[in-house]
Enzyme design. Structure first.
Site, PDB file in Angstrom:
ATOM      1  N   GLU A  23      -1.837   8.182  -4.951  1.00  0.00           N
ATOM      2  CA  GLU A  23      -2.343   7.397  -6.094  1.00  0.00           C
ATOM      3  C   GLU A  23      -3.591   8.039  -6.668  1.00  0.00           C
ATOM      4  OE1 GLU A  23      -2.810   3.078  -6.037  1.00  0.00           O
ATOM      5  OE2 GLU A  23      -1.118   2.986  -4.661  1.00  0.00           O
ATOM      6  N   HIS A  30      -0.039   0.018  -9.694  1.00  0.00           N
ATOM      7  CA  HIS A  30      -0.897  -0.791  -8.817  1.00  0.00           C
ATOM      8  C   HIS A  30      -1.500  -1.972  -9.605  1.00  0.00           C
ATOM      9  CE1 HIS A  30      -3.547  -0.556  -4.962  1.00  0.00           C
ATOM     10  NE2 HIS A  30      -3.421  -1.811  -5.370  1.00  0.00           N
ATOM     11  N   ARG A  84       0.840  -1.192   0.000  1.00  0.00           N
ATOM     12  CA  ARG A  84       0.000   0.000   0.000  1.00  0.00           C
ATOM     13  C   ARG A  84       0.879   1.248   0.000  1.00  0.00           C
ATOM     14  NH1 ARG A  84      -3.376  -2.321  -1.747  1.00  0.00           N
ATOM     15  NH2 ARG A  84      -5.552  -2.579  -1.181  1.00  0.00           N
TER      16      ARG A  84
HETATM   17  O1  3PG Z   1      -5.665  -5.186  -2.236  1.00  0.00           O
HETATM   18  C1  3PG Z   1      -5.569  -5.703  -3.355  1.00  0.00           C
HETATM   19  O2  3PG Z   1      -6.182  -6.740  -3.659  1.00  0.00           O
HETATM   20  C2  3PG Z   1      -4.644  -5.101  -4.362  1.00  0.00           C
HETATM   21  O3  3PG Z   1      -4.143  -3.889  -3.943  1.00  0.00           O
HETATM   22  C3  3PG Z   1      -5.221  -5.043  -5.758  1.00  0.00           C
HETATM   23  O4  3PG Z   1      -5.985  -3.900  -5.996  1.00  0.00           O
HETATM   24  P1  3PG Z   1      -6.798  -3.787  -7.372  1.00  0.00           P
HETATM   25  O5  3PG Z   1      -7.891  -4.797  -7.335  1.00  0.00           O
HETATM   26  O6  3PG Z   1      -7.324  -2.391  -7.414  1.00  0.00           O
HETATM   27  O7  3PG Z   1      -5.844  -4.070  -8.485  1.00  0.00           O
END
Ligand code: 3PG
Length: 318
Positions: A273, A291, A244
């Site tokens: 972000e 991400h 994160r």
């Molecule tokens: O917590 C999660 O599963 C990841 O950070 C993935 O996030 P995303 O589904 O937005 O790609």
């Protein structure tokens, strides 16, 4: 019954939900329009990834909503306790993306030790006479094998990372507030496997003794790696964050990269972000991804199917 998958859902997830009698809407509704959309379309299930925020305002405005589903692990974009207090089911898919996130960690580690991110930007144009000099700069790579990987946060994803690291011949040390030990099963292509027991250590020890550090902790108040922690690290350590944004102080990270304490950083998540600070974007020692830890066909397939199974069991069997 209608399901709004506002940040998308895999075809397998749609298929499973449709088979269970649900109508799946995949229109991307703007954040400020979500509540209105849910009410006017009589949506019973709201599915999100990390982009759509499901805060108190949406929960209060949508009394007909029954389930909030997070396709993924981190639920920091949802007011989970409040929603549950209001009688909603809040579900996620904690195990579906571990392997994919772990593989992205290694993509960043390999990139960092062989400078791929920088080399990609600096390949020579025709007639470029300076490339030989540049090539020598890229010849100073190091191997991962034999090095110590420090894993901060030793849950499912941290343990998937450990498994891959052991397979590569790395030494693994780990720290976790709640996990004291774990048995990591490393599988080989011929069906053989070995079990490696890892007893976690203090955060300080992991920070001090790692050649590379990777973070696998949830969003939290305060930094896990701040100026003080960077000072404790070995010289030329590599840092990866696919967990994160906000768990690393980016100002302290840039300082540590610039004064050559840190060799490289691989970042999939950022304090700001989805638009990282320009100093992060332009830094030659940082490998960046937007991400995408869970963004593989396999992980998204598992996530979609698992969400569908949970929704069907919650709504059809009640
Ligand atoms: O917590 C999660 O599963 C990841 O950070 C993935 O996030 P995303 O589904 O937005 O790609």
């Amino acid at each position: 019954m209608k399901v709004l998958a506002n940040d998308g859902i895999s075809k397998s997830g749609i298929k499973a939900l449709e088979k269970g009698g649900f109508e799946v809407i995949t229109t991307k509704v703007a954040q400020e329009q979500v509540a209105n959309f849910i009410n006017t379309h009589d949506v019973k299930v709201l599915l999100v990834r990390s982009a759509t925020k499901v805060r108190k305002d949406i929960i209060d405005a949508c009394p007909g909503l029954k389930i909030i589903g997070r396709g993924g692990v981190g639920m920091d974009n949802i007011d989970v306790a409040y929603a549950r207090e209001k009688g909603l089911h809040v579900i996620n898919t904690p195990a579906s993306s571990s392997e994919s996130v772990a593989e992205l960690v290694f993509a960043h580690l390999f990139t960092g030790v062989r400078f791929l991110h920088d080399a990609n930007r600096n390949m020579p144009l025709e007639g470029d006479t300076n490339f030989d000099g540049l090539k020598k700069a890229y010849a100073n790579g190091i191997e991962l094998r034999g090095k110590t990987l420090g894993i901060i946060g030793f849950g499912r994803i941290g343990q998937a990372v450990a498994k891959m690291a052991l397979g590569l011949g790395m030494k693994v040390i780990a720290a976790d507030k709640y996990v004291n030990e774990a048995v990591i099963r490393v599988d080989f292509y011929n069906g053989q496997f070995i079990n490696v027991e890892i007893v976690t250590e203090s955060l300080e020890d992991v920070i001090k003794h790692s050649d590379f550090i990777t973070l696998h902790v949830p969003a939290q108040d305060g930094y896990v790696l701040d100026k003080e922690e960077f000072q404790l690290m070995k010289e030329n350590v590599g840092i990866v964050n696919c967990a994160r944004g906000g768990v690393i102080n980016e100002v302290a990270l840039i300082e540590a990269l610039d004064n050559e304490k840190v060799l490289f950083a691989g970042l999939d998540v950022f304090e700001n972000e989805p638009n990282p600070e320009i100093q992060i974007l332009m830094h030659p020692k940082i490998s960046l991804t937007p991400h995408i830890g869970a963004a593989t066909l396999e992980a998204q397939d598992r996530i979609g199917t698992e969400l569908a199974e949970q929704i069907i069991s919650l709504l059809k069997n009640n």
